[in-house]
Design a protein around this motif. Structure first.
Motif, PDB file in Angstrom:
ATOM      1  N   TYR A 152       0.906  -1.230  -0.015  1.00 31.19           N
ATOM      2  CA  TYR A 152      -0.051  -0.020   0.192  1.00 31.19           C
ATOM      3  C   TYR A 152       0.743   1.170  -0.034  1.00 31.19           C
ATOM      4  CZ  TYR A 152       0.951  -0.422   5.143  1.00 31.19           C
ATOM      5  OH  TYR A 152       1.381   0.076   6.275  1.00 31.19           O
ATOM      6  N   CYS A 153       0.277   2.728  -0.369  1.00 29.01           N
ATOM      7  CA  CYS A 153       0.734   3.749  -0.594  1.00 29.01           C
ATOM      8  C   CYS A 153       1.168   3.958   1.041  1.00 29.01           C
ATOM      9  CB  CYS A 153      -0.303   4.538  -0.819  1.00 29.01           C
ATOM     10  SG  CYS A 153       0.307   6.682  -1.033  1.00 29.01           S
ATOM     11  N   PRO A 154       2.465   4.605   1.894  1.00 30.30           N
ATOM     12  CA  PRO A 154       2.247   5.215   2.626  1.00 30.30           C
ATOM     13  C   PRO A 154       1.801   6.087   3.377  1.00 30.30           C
ATOM     14  CG  PRO A 154       4.547   4.992   1.371  1.00 30.30           C
ATOM     15  CD  PRO A 154       4.016   4.559   0.600  1.00 30.30           C
ATOM     16  N   ARG A 155       2.001   7.097   2.379  1.00 29.96           N
ATOM     17  CA  ARG A 155       0.924   8.335   1.833  1.00 29.96           C
ATOM     18  C   ARG A 155      -0.249   8.425   2.524  1.00 29.96           C
ATOM     19  NH1 ARG A 155       1.387  13.067   3.956  1.00 29.96           N
ATOM     20  NH2 ARG A 155       1.619  15.037   2.224  1.00 29.96           N
ATOM     21  N   CYS A 156      -1.389   7.981   2.155  1.00 24.04           N
ATOM     22  CA  CYS A 156      -2.787   7.611   1.900  1.00 24.04           C
ATOM     23  C   CYS A 156      -3.115   6.544   2.109  1.00 24.04           C
ATOM     24  CB  CYS A 156      -3.242   8.032   0.793  1.00 24.04           C
ATOM     25  SG  CYS A 156      -3.180   6.604  -1.025  1.00 24.04           S
ATOM     26  N   GLY A 157      -2.501   4.982   2.161  1.00 27.96           N
ATOM     27  CA  GLY A 157      -2.583   3.728   2.642  1.00 27.96           C
ATOM     28  C   GLY A 157      -3.958   2.956   1.507  1.00 27.96           C
ATOM     29  N   VAL A 182       4.810   7.764  -3.214  1.00 29.48           N
ATOM     30  CA  VAL A 182       3.471   8.440  -2.659  1.00 29.48           C
ATOM     31  C   VAL A 182       3.037   7.717  -4.194  1.00 29.48           C
ATOM     32  CG1 VAL A 182       3.919   9.803  -1.263  1.00 29.48           C
ATOM     33  CG2 VAL A 182       3.278  10.541  -3.556  1.00 29.48           C
ATOM     34  N   CYS A 183       1.200   7.322  -3.757  1.00 29.79           N
ATOM     35  CA  CYS A 183       0.900   6.602  -5.020  1.00 29.79           C
ATOM     36  C   CYS A 183       0.652   7.598  -6.085  1.00 29.79           C
ATOM     37  CB  CYS A 183      -0.588   5.854  -4.616  1.00 29.79           C
ATOM     38  SG  CYS A 183      -2.002   6.894  -4.394  1.00 29.79           S
ATOM     39  N   PRO A 184       0.038   7.622  -7.389  1.00 31.29           N
ATOM     40  CA  PRO A 184      -1.179   8.711  -7.970  1.00 31.29           C
ATOM     41  C   PRO A 184      -1.724   9.738  -7.969  1.00 31.29           C
ATOM     42  CG  PRO A 184      -0.322   6.824  -9.784  1.00 31.29           C
ATOM     43  CD  PRO A 184       0.176   6.342  -7.620  1.00 31.29           C
ATOM     44  N   ASP A 185      -2.833   8.558  -6.838  1.00 28.22           N
ATOM     45  CA  ASP A 185      -3.828   9.095  -6.571  1.00 28.22           C
ATOM     46  C   ASP A 185      -3.471  10.254  -5.124  1.00 28.22           C
ATOM     47  OD1 ASP A 185      -6.572   8.940  -5.660  1.00 28.22           O
ATOM     48  OD2 ASP A 185      -6.356   8.547  -4.160  1.00 28.22           O
ATOM     49  N   CYS A 186      -2.115  10.176  -4.495  1.00 30.59           N
ATOM     50  CA  CYS A 186      -1.938  11.423  -4.076  1.00 30.59           C
ATOM     51  C   CYS A 186      -1.186  12.810  -4.196  1.00 30.59           C
ATOM     52  CB  CYS A 186      -0.622  10.524  -2.442  1.00 30.59           C
ATOM     53  SG  CYS A 186      -1.500   9.801  -1.532  1.00 30.59           S
ATOM     54  N   GLN A 187      -0.737  12.484  -5.559  1.00 35.25           N
ATOM     55  CA  GLN A 187       0.066  13.667  -5.485  1.00 35.25           C
ATOM     56  C   GLN A 187      -1.428  14.878  -5.830  1.00 35.25           C
ATOM     57  OE1 GLN A 187       3.101  13.234  -7.300  1.00 35.25           O
ATOM     58  NE2 GLN A 187       3.383  10.935  -7.358  1.00 35.25           N
TER      59      GLN A 187
HETATM   60 ZN    ZN Z   1      -1.391   7.142  -2.088  1.00 37.43          ZN
END
Ligand code: ZN
Ligand code: ZN
Length: 254
Positions: free
Chosen positions: A56-61, A73-78
């Motif tokens: 999982y993305c460590p920024r948003c989970g 971070v994943c693209p969704d967090c950008q």
């Molecule tokens: Zn993310």
């Protein structure tokens, strides 16, 4: 027969009678289980393994392969305003994990050991484990806590093992927020969730968050609006870092 042996025999008989009257069952689905030292049946363990195994993305989970991360971070967090610095999760909100979390909130607090085990694994595997100074359960409004009898996030926080971090309950919910599940599309829902929790939290006047690294504890992250608002409040109070630990991340759709 000496006393110790007599005692042993009596205990053994008592255990056998107990097992006959109360055969061991899975604490999640209540199926009977053979091994008495286990609390979950094989099926539930399999389901838990399946919903706790993914990267999982460590920024948003959210689910994200480590190869899909850009600068961690994943693209969704950008481009999103996320006030907590990092998140750790036990799994995805589905199957056995979902069922256990729902039951845990509806009074089955005996699930705390299994859920605590999952939360501890996630916390110990996180990149911020050594940095945490305070464990801060996401607070319930007093009226909701009164109705439920306990705050599930605090019960969970008490199960966490950490050599230094202390539980801190100086973050409070000052406004009761509505449960919202009735929006047609996810983006509208996310925006309304954020508006719904804005200004809902505050810190006690004699709090000690200034300059400290804290970890929020919650059962579920859905849109992240609650964690985000809690993190914003803690940073405003002077916290230098805010991490988050949740049992499950829901709402994987965009
Ligand atoms: Zn993310
Ligand atoms: Zn089961």
């Amino acid at each position: 027969m000496n006393t110790a042996k007599l005692k042993q025999a009596a205990t053994f008989t008592w255990q056998s009678i107990n097992q006959l009257l109360w055969p061991p069952v899975c604490i999640n689905c209540r199926e009977s289980i053979c091994e008495t030292d286990k609390s979950l049946c094989e099926n539930c363990w399999d389901q838990l393994r399946a919903c706790t195994g993914a990267d999982y993305c460590p920024r948003c989970g959210r689910d994200a392969s480590k190869y899909a991360l850009v600068e961690g971070v994943c693209p969704d967090c950008q481009g999103k305003e996320i006030h907590f610095d990092r998140i750790a999760r036990s799994g995805v909100y589905k199957d056995a994990l979902q069922k256990m979390i729902l039951a845990f909130k509806k009074g089955r607090t005996e699930l705390d050991s299994t859920l605590g085990f999952l939360a501890n694994s996630a916390l110990q595997g996180s990149s911020f484990y050594d940095d945490i100074e305070f464990l801060v359960p996401v607070p319930l409004h007093w009226s909701r806590r009164l109705a439920r009898g306990y705050n599930q996030s605090l019960v969970l926080a008490k199960k966490l093992k950490h050599p230094r971090a202390k539980i801190n309950t100086d973050l409070v919910r000052i406004r009761r927020t509505r449960f919202q599940t009735d929006f047609d599309d996810y983006k509208t829902w996310r925006a309304k969730r954020a508006a719904n929790v804005a200004g809902a939290f505050a810190v006690r006047y004699d709090h000690s968050f200034k300059g400290r690294r804290v970890c929020l504890i919650d059962d579920i992250k859905t849109t992240g609006a609650t964690l985000n608002e809690c993190a914003r409040t803690l940073k405003e109070a002077g916290a230098s870092k805010v991490f988050a630990l949740v049992l499950a991340v829901a709402g994987q759709k965009q």
